[in-house]
Design a protein around this motif. Structure first.
Motif, PDB file in Angstrom:
ATOM      1  N   ARG A 170       1.594   1.222  11.625  1.00 54.41           N
ATOM      2  CA  ARG A 170       2.763   0.347  11.511  1.00 54.41           C
ATOM      3  C   ARG A 170       3.427   0.419  10.142  1.00 54.41           C
ATOM      4  NH1 ARG A 170       1.678  -3.735  15.538  1.00 54.41           N
ATOM      5  NH2 ARG A 170       1.169  -2.500  17.353  1.00 54.41           N
ATOM      6  N   ALA A 171       2.889   1.232   9.251  1.00 56.90           N
ATOM      7  CA  ALA A 171       3.408   1.276   7.887  1.00 56.90           C
ATOM      8  C   ALA A 171       4.813   1.868   7.843  1.00 56.90           C
ATOM      9  CB  ALA A 171       2.473   2.095   7.012  1.00 56.90           C
ATOM     10  N   GLN A 172       5.475   1.701   6.708  1.00 57.61           N
ATOM     11  CA  GLN A 172       6.832   2.236   6.550  1.00 57.61           C
ATOM     12  C   GLN A 172       6.751   3.711   6.180  1.00 57.61           C
ATOM     13  OE1 GLN A 172       9.633  -0.313   4.578  1.00 57.61           O
ATOM     14  NE2 GLN A 172       9.281  -1.948   6.043  1.00 57.61           N
ATOM     15  N   GLY A 173       6.468   4.535   7.184  1.00 56.70           N
ATOM     16  CA  GLY A 173       6.430   5.975   7.004  1.00 56.70           C
ATOM     17  C   GLY A 173       5.071   6.460   6.536  1.00 56.70           C
ATOM     18  N   PRO A 174       4.903   7.800   6.530  1.00 57.15           N
ATOM     19  CA  PRO A 174       3.607   8.398   6.216  1.00 57.15           C
ATOM     20  C   PRO A 174       3.035   7.963   4.871  1.00 57.15           C
ATOM     21  CG  PRO A 174       5.111  10.050   7.083  1.00 57.15           C
ATOM     22  CD  PRO A 174       5.909   8.791   6.922  1.00 57.15           C
ATOM     23  N   ASP A 175       3.831   8.022   3.802  1.00 57.25           N
ATOM     24  CA  ASP A 175       3.165   7.630   2.568  1.00 57.25           C
ATOM     25  C   ASP A 175       3.353   6.160   2.246  1.00 57.25           C
ATOM     26  OD1 ASP A 175       4.994   8.940  -0.286  1.00 57.25           O
ATOM     27  OD2 ASP A 175       5.482   7.436   1.186  1.00 57.25           O
ATOM     28  N   GLY A 176       4.175   5.454   3.042  1.00 65.16           N
ATOM     29  CA  GLY A 176       4.070   3.990   3.030  1.00 65.16           C
ATOM     30  C   GLY A 176       2.647   3.627   3.410  1.00 65.16           C
ATOM     31  N   ALA A 177       2.093   4.388   4.359  1.00 63.02           N
ATOM     32  CA  ALA A 177       0.716   4.165   4.801  1.00 63.02           C
ATOM     33  C   ALA A 177      -0.293   4.637   3.761  1.00 63.02           C
ATOM     34  CB  ALA A 177       0.491   4.896   6.114  1.00 63.02           C
ATOM     35  N   THR A 216       2.913  -3.523   5.337  1.00 59.26           N
ATOM     36  CA  THR A 216       4.377  -3.597   5.226  1.00 59.26           C
ATOM     37  C   THR A 216       4.795  -4.775   4.359  1.00 59.26           C
ATOM     38  OG1 THR A 216       4.679  -5.044   7.147  1.00 59.26           O
ATOM     39  CG2 THR A 216       4.643  -2.662   7.569  1.00 59.26           C
TER      40      THR A 216
END
Lengths: 585, 585
Positions: A183-190, A423
């Protein structure tokens, strides 16, 4: 990562790797940094010596503290800051209108060898207005750094703070797992969230890529789909399981599990209420145990926690126990525990605990009552807090060795937290800003009708003053050449903008906050970038040193941030000088 | 990007590049996908044929629509899905307990050559419960894809939807710029936001890296720091500016600007209220104009918009005009406009517009009244809406050629939107899920006490039915082998879970939503991945085709999502079959 911008660069004889994300390049900036660079260059001002402060104005999540993070990635960017020919050619075509060839040559030359970076240690608890980073160098170059440095600090500090808040409310004894990748904001948000939640006090992540990049412990079991992908125990063909010491083999583990399930179903002390359990689920649990007999952990809520999931788990766990060794052994077969992903977590965890205790007693299985319970259903700081305070309904009692204990709250040992954590759902952005405070030794101030937005001018030093109980009392900013506050000496700390707010402090300990992480040409010693684990330890220790009322969830006390008397006077002199005098008609 | 996982792979003779972010690798998944893979493999189930649906349950931002995005990145991951030796060795050490060698060999072999991906076109307006993607293939492989595919779709769709909502409220005529890089959730939270905001209808970004990667138009001017880095016009050494046709040279552009400033200050029609303007600002504007005479755009709120910023801008703009050509010319010197970054945007933009009109009239400068006004102060959907509806206070009138027009709302032509847009501050996550709907041709259902969480079983086909006015009426899901709804034929559309909700529809047009984007071994034709610009055009067209009440901001009407009568019956048959029968004691 074997990617382009990840190549290491040397400065002062030491090597600094490139940014973790190869997309972090000098082009990860706002176009206006390049248009300004051209305008500075055209005006011959590009090498004017500028000092910028990076700070935020308000703590996030309604709290009164922030955990500073993102420094290592900033230094990795700065250490490797160099535009490629291809990037320069892209900038050329992106500038509005034509630009002179000389500017492109200038871009080829620039790097951060003449930039000095002072910063607070990563993982430190920080407060509004105090610079987290101070960048000093040629104005055009430092401006190019503004956007990426803000990007790298803003989310990192926000999510570290969020994690620390979750840790504070969960308490030290609980295990906290970050489950936010999907659910993160994109791959490196994760990936960033995994890293920075670890700094903020989480124990592990589900994110394999983050585990590999940062050496963060990994955790994971199985999903609902795994359970429903099975039809029933009949489809299990390979049914044998060797005992954990290899001395014997159980030829039909499925039958062993089923015999335990019958015994559980007949247990009078559990009220004999267990009927037929779900057979897809039973098959899935058995298969998972056959794959991981040393680490059997089951998701028990696919069908019905109390009527199916828990008894199925217990049957498999007891069967594993039959094949395990007595006493401690590294290869010991072990049912680690259950995971709950829906429903009333307080009630379900307490009921499950009751069953585990009963089984420990009835079947004489040591420690079965302490089987781990993980919860993972859309949790956040608030639900953790709610769970902690709540008595389960209906009131639940545990009977252990003829004693009856009322169950307070819940029996969850471990929380898996995703969406709300990674998030930063409660507040999705931290508002760090980057303000010019000095150029060519001339202090600069940015005014605003909103007093909280007025910047604090001058190249400054920042100190944290500690009181006799070991807690930090106040942060103070001084001009660069003022003497350092001294232990045992009274110092006047003034609110930067409010005339009447001031206090004398006699510090028992003085800590200088800004340290040199990139010396440029100053010849100063460079602080080492600590290992992630050390940053995490520092953060945890920092939070322990805070006065509890500053970090509590409800109505926390604001921590005091001040300026020296001399800096106060100078701010207000400059302010009057710059502010236009109104005319009323 | 010249990074590792970006290498292109071939499938069916066509090449698909790797993911934009090189950090997107098969390890970007939850650990439990690998523990499950091992348990499947141990049970000999890893090649069981599974069908998973990816869908969300609720539209974000309190709205009734969502823009689907992220598909291209999913296909790039799937097309290049292959574990390296190093990655496998990391998985090996990360699994809890030991695993058999054969599993590691299995991991070496897997790719997505036997996975089929059906998806709705990227940029399509979509609704809850309808699968956005359907993945079919060996259960262990498809499970490994679950987490990265959710990650790549969740934020992409969320931020595209957010952008589309900003576009709808701003209206078609406004220019929308994405300025979110510094506050985004990490580096590719920013780069992703730039890409997906463009799909959702934004015109340009400030993010240079995103501009380069995706060919998105770039915009940017200068910051407050640029303004305050100047002391005054005295420091401008190179003062000459060639006229835009090269025919003559103004030796002292600073003096020319100053002479215009005096004329403006004396203008009776402006009330003669302009006093001394800020000299730092004037110097900064002149320097910026000398660098970009064709594209002069000034941030006018560093000191005081009306008393300093606007008159300084006008003086520089008029001086540029003196040196420009008459009529249209590509090298024409041009003052593009101003940017406001604080204060009452409605009032300030209207007042600035009044001055531009006055100058056009008084000094006979054609089109000066239409000078562009950009606003960029913590804007979001709500403030855009508020600005649109608001009359400026005090009431402002424009006088054009002896006519007086009341200014309604504001005079902003262009909005620069950052934090709230790119972090999706109003709702920071979209809750896409990935559910098993069939395994080995056996339909599977996931039950829940919360009806909205019950999954819709079976491998399905999905259609959008259009009415005679061209608007879409309803989406309908059917079993895979049911006949396609026919134009002009009455079809019963049922709510999947509510018995009484149903309607007959006679479609004027039928559109099949799920198309084959990755054929696996099915031999089907693969849909091409469209260019970003085409996805954006598709999205804009899709929104135009929606009935206005579905997409309005206030109390939008829910769009209907239905199942065929046959699928309805099957869902409820399966539900009864799987649900445990309660016992009351």
């Amino acid at each position: 990562m074997e990617a382009k911008s990840n190549k290491p660069t040397q400065n002062a004889g030491r090597v600094v790797d490139g940014p973790t994300n190869p997309m972090v390049t000098p082009l990860l900036t706002d176009l206006y940094q390049f248009t300004m660079a051209y305008a500075y260059w055209k005006a011959g001002k590009h090498n004017d010596r500028a000092v910028f402060d990076l700070y935020f104005r308000k703590n996030p999540f309604g709290g009164e503290f922030t955990v500073f993070a993102g420094l290592e990635e900033c230094i990795k960017l700065i250490a490797n800051f160099k535009l490629t020919e291809e990037e320069i050619s892209f900038i050329h075509q992106s500038l509005p209108g034509s630009c002179e060839e000389g500017f492109l040559n200038y871009l080829k030359e620039i790097d951060c060898s003449d930039v000095e970076v002072y910063a607070i240690s990563e993982g430190t608890v920080v407060f509004p207005k105090v610079p987290l980073l101070r960048l000093e160098g040629p104005v055009a170059v430092v401006q190019l750094l503004e956007t990426p440095v803000l990007n790298l600090v803003n989310f990192a500090s926000l999510v570290s703070t969020n994690a620390a808040r979750h840790r504070l409310v969960a308490g030290k004894s609980k295990m906290l797992l970050e489950f936010g990748l999907r659910r993160a904001q994109g791959p490196d948000g994760a990936i960033g969230a995994s890293k920075y939640c670890y700094i903020g006090g989480f124990d592990a992540t589900s994110n394999v890529a983050a585990g590999r990049l940062f050496n963060i412990p990994l955790r994971g079991t199985h999903s609902h789909a795994f359970v429903s992908s099975f039809m029933g125990p009949d489809e299990i063909l390979e049914r044998s399981l060797c005992s954990s010491d290899g001395s014997s083999t159980c030829e039909d583990f499925v039958a062993l599990v089923q015999s335990w399930l019958s015994k559980i179903q007949l247990l009078k002390s559990l009220g004999g209420t267990f009927g037929e359990t779900n057979q897809s689920e039973l098959a899935a649990f058995i298969s998972y145990a056959l794959a991981f007999p040393n680490n059997f952990l089951a998701l028990v809520d696919t069908y019905d926690v109390m009527r199916s999931g828990v008894p199925n788990f217990c049957a498999v766990a007891l069967a594993l126990n039959d094949l395990g060794l007595s006493g401690f052994h590294p290869c010991q077969y072990k049912a680690v525990g259950i995971r709950l992903d829906s429903g009333d977590l307080a009630y379900l965890s307490s009921e499950a605990r009751k069953i585990f205790h009963t089984i420990e007693k009835e079947f004489g299985v040591p420690d079965f009552g302490r089987t781990s319970i993980t919860a993972s259903n859309d949790l956040n700081e608030e639900t953790l807090d709610g769970l902690k305070k709540q008595y389960s309904t209906p009131f639940t009692f545990v009977h252990i060795f003829n004693h009856t204990f009322p169950l307070q709250g819940h029996e969850v040992d471990c929380f898996g937290i995703g969406t709300y954590l990674v998030t930063c759902y409660a507040q999705a952005a931290l508002g760090c800003v980057f303000k010019l405070v000095e150029i060519n030794n001339q202090p600069r101030i940015k005014l605003s009708e909103d007093v909280s937005k007025v910047s604090i001018p001058c190249k400054k030093r920042c100190y944290r003053l500690y009181g006799k109980e070991g807690y930090s009392l106040v942060d103070i900013m001084t001009g660069e050449n003022e003497p350092c506050p001294k232990i045992g000496e009274r110092i006047l700390c003034r609110h930067p903008f409010s005339e009447s707010k001031r206090a004398y402090v006699v510090p028992k300990r003085v800590e200088e906050l800004l340290k040199c992480y990139w010396p440029g040409k100053s010849g100063k010693e460079r602080e080492e970038l600590p290992a992630l684990k050390d940053i995490r330890d520092h953060c945890i220790k920092q939070l322990e040193q805070m006065r509890p009322d500053h970090i509590r969830r409800l109505n926390p006390t604001p921590y005091k941030v001040s300026v020296s008397a001399k800096l106060y006077d100078f701010i207000h002199f400059l302010w009057l000088n710059e502010a236009p005098v109104g005319e009323l008609h």
